[in-house]
Design a protein around this motif. Structure first.
Motif, PDB file in Angstrom:
ATOM      1  N   CYS A   1      13.541  -3.438   1.971  1.00 39.92           N
ATOM      2  CA  CYS A   1      12.181  -3.224   2.037  1.00 39.92           C
ATOM      3  C   CYS A   1      11.242  -4.357   1.100  1.00 39.92           C
ATOM      4  O   CYS A   1       9.839  -3.716   0.929  1.00 39.92           O
TER       5      CYS A   1
ATOM      6  N   ILE B   1       6.642   0.233   2.892  1.00 39.67           N
ATOM      7  CA  ILE B   1       6.568   2.085   3.027  1.00 39.67           C
ATOM      8  C   ILE B   1       6.886   2.245   4.275  1.00 39.67           C
ATOM      9  O   ILE B   1       7.010   3.235   5.046  1.00 39.67           O
TER      10      ILE B   1
ATOM     11  N   GLY C   1       8.062   0.924   6.759  1.00 44.66           N
ATOM     12  CA  GLY C   1       9.125  -0.088   7.528  1.00 44.66           C
ATOM     13  C   GLY C   1       8.379  -1.750   7.708  1.00 44.66           C
ATOM     14  O   GLY C   1       6.788  -1.813   7.992  1.00 44.66           O
TER      15      GLY C   1
ATOM     16  N   ARG D   1       4.413   5.586  -3.795  1.00 41.62           N
ATOM     17  CA  ARG D   1       5.352   5.283  -3.435  1.00 41.62           C
ATOM     18  C   ARG D   1       5.870   6.756  -3.115  1.00 41.62           C
ATOM     19  O   ARG D   1       6.446   7.249  -2.399  1.00 41.62           O
TER      20      ARG D   1
ATOM     21  N   ILE E   1       2.211  -1.625  -2.179  1.00 42.04           N
ATOM     22  CA  ILE E   1       2.382  -0.932  -0.998  1.00 42.04           C
ATOM     23  C   ILE E   1       0.610  -1.405  -0.476  1.00 42.04           C
ATOM     24  O   ILE E   1      -0.094  -0.717   0.481  1.00 42.04           O
TER      25      ILE E   1
ATOM     26  N   THR F   1      -2.800   0.450   6.553  1.00 44.89           N
ATOM     27  CA  THR F   1      -1.186   1.270   5.335  1.00 44.89           C
ATOM     28  C   THR F   1      -1.781   2.892   4.625  1.00 44.89           C
ATOM     29  O   THR F   1      -1.295   3.612   4.897  1.00 44.89           O
TER      30      THR F   1
ATOM     31  N   SER G   1      11.505   8.722  -1.966  1.00 39.97           N
ATOM     32  CA  SER G   1      12.596   7.869  -1.322  1.00 39.97           C
ATOM     33  C   SER G   1      12.852   6.294  -2.054  1.00 39.97           C
ATOM     34  O   SER G   1      13.328   5.292  -1.635  1.00 39.97           O
TER      35      SER G   1
ATOM     36  N   SER H   1      11.685   3.012   4.127  1.00 39.59           N
ATOM     37  CA  SER H   1      10.587   3.072   5.094  1.00 39.59           C
ATOM     38  C   SER H   1      10.472   4.603   5.835  1.00 39.59           C
ATOM     39  O   SER H   1      11.166   5.349   5.841  1.00 39.59           O
ATOM     40  N   CYS H   2       9.309   4.882   5.775  1.00 39.97           N
ATOM     41  CA  CYS H   2       9.251   5.918   7.312  1.00 39.97           C
ATOM     42  C   CYS H   2       9.630   5.284   8.567  1.00 39.97           C
ATOM     43  O   CYS H   2       9.868   6.180   9.705  1.00 39.97           O
TER      44      CYS H   2
END
Length: 429
Positions: free
Chosen positions: A60, A66, A68, A247, A269, A314, A356, A406-407
């Motif tokens: 990633c 996070i 995607g 995260r 992020i 994001t 994650s 990731s989501c």
């Protein structure tokens, strides 16, 4: 066996123009004994190399993605902004929006300054700490990485109370003299350092969750102890949350453990996939930074409108959805399956996870510090990685890096990954 002809050809050409053929060392895949993949495109939880091979991605981009790859809302925000200009070298509304989102998410932050990388953020935070305290020395921890500034490229000497020696040529000894190394998760090592140099230490900088020797979680009292030691000695506590920021939760790991550092560094992020960094803290500290104060730090592309709008988009999506619950479940599901699979193959590896993030350590020891990390069988991980790549699963090309979910990952991706790992373990016993 996947075809990798074009990647190999490009890598051979790249080495003629770029040192080692890559712009960041781990990308060379040297730790796993193979040539790097040249990625052509990415979407969701998948990346596709120049040869057309598809991989389920657990790198990633080393953590920033996070949501995607190529999240539709983030891409739209970037494109809409780019139409009006890619860089102004002047204030823009997007940087204010992102700054407010960050400060609202971190109780320890009154103000934040945007930069372009984690290295810029950490070196700037240390400069502020030194200016505020009037001291020069800093304490860092074995196995924690805070970027490639001279101050941080130091390893421990013959003992914990010996000033460090440079780990990289080109780092003057004078920098090493001001960097002291302690053991992660070992408060006694920190206390010993402060007994000798306490009135000279400007700051302790730490990854609250270590993410650069694989994922190593802090012991329950470790971070609280650092807060107490720094307060007693008039030193600053800097949390490097470049990896953990947004995260582990909406905010930082400091929100979870309810510890407020003096300064915090961020990256990854908060840029939504574009280059970014930031450092922030209490008003009295941040107002020391120019143009309000005399601590100088500047950057032509700091607050770049594309990175700011990508980051703000994001963070707003993370704030307004149940994504953290989703990736927690996926992380629990995958690592649970992996533990069972490894045991069924009589391979007793250590798997550390937080939300994650996870790491598979090829050692039977509990991994909670740098010494334990060093017991890993890196050759076995290298073989594991090579076989996994051929199954279309992209893990980090080094034992001491972190895997990210990731989501955009789906349960189907988790199932495929577990199945692939089960097949791979049959070949590496």
């Amino acid at each position: 066996m996947l075809k990798k002809t074009k990647s190999k050809e490009l890598y051979e050409i790249a080495q003629q123009y770029i040192p080692g053929g890559v712009n960041s060392p781990v990308r060379a895949f040297k730790a796993v004994g193979t040539d790097p993949l040249f990625i052509n495109r990415a979407k969701g939880a998948k990346v596709y190399d120049i040869d057309g091979n598809e991989y389920i991605d657990y790198v990633c981009s080393w953590g920033p993605l996070i949501l995607g790859h190529s999240d539709d809302d983030v891409v739209k925000a970037i494109c809409d902004t780019a139409v009006n200009g890619t860089s102004y070298g002047a204030p823009c509304e997007a940087e204010l929006e992102l700054a407010k989102l960050i400060c609202d998410a971190f109780p320890s932050m009154d103000k934040v300054r945007m930069v372009n990388s984690g290295t810029e953020a950490t070196m700037s935070a240390v400069r502020v700490a030194r200016a505020y305290t009037g001291r020069n020395k800093i304490v860092k921890f074995e196995g924690c990485f805070h970027g490639h500034a001279d101050t941080f490229l130091i390893k421990a000497g013959s003992g914990l109370l010996t000033a460090g020696k440079p780990t990289s040529p080109g780092v003057p000894d004078v920098f090493a003299e001001h960097t002291l190394n302690a053991k992660y998760n070992d408060l006694e090592s920190v206390k010993d350092i402060f007994k000798q140099w306490g009135n000279e230490i400007a700051a302790v900088i730490v990854e609250p969750v270590a993410g650069n020797m694989g994922l190593v979680l802090p012991d329950a009292e470790f971070l609280k102890g650092l807060r107490n030691i720094t307060e007693l000695n008039g030193s600053m506590l800097i949390f490097d949350e470049v990896i953990t920021g947004f995260r582990t939760c909406y905010g930082g790991f400091q929100n979870i453990v309810e510890i407020e550092p003096d300064l915090t560094t961020l990256g990854k992020i908060i840029g939504g996939g574009l280059p970014v960094g930031a450092y922030g803290g209490r008003k009295e500290l941040m107002d020391m930074v120019a143009p309000v104060g005399d601590v100088y730090q500047a950057g032509t592309l700091s607050g770049n409108p594309l990175a700011m709008v990508a980051g703000a988009t994001t963070l707003k999506k993370l704030k307004n959805n149940d994504y953290y619950d989703r990736i927690e479940v996926l992380g629990y599901l995958l690592t649970g399956k992996l533990k069972t699979i490894f045991e069924e193959h009589d391979l007793y590896c250590t798997i550390n996870r937080l939300g994650s993030m996870f790491s598979v350590f090829f050692t039977e020891q509990e991994v909670n510090n740098y010494e334990a990390v060093q017991t890993c069988d890196t050759d076995k991980y290298a073989k594991f990685h090579r076989e996994l790549i051929n199954k279309g699963i992209y893990f980090p090309p080094a034992q001491f890096e972190v895997c990210f979910i990731s989501c955009a990952h789906e349960v189907e991706d988790i199932e495929k990954t577990a199945e692939a790992i089960n097949d791979v373990l049959n070949t590496i016993k």
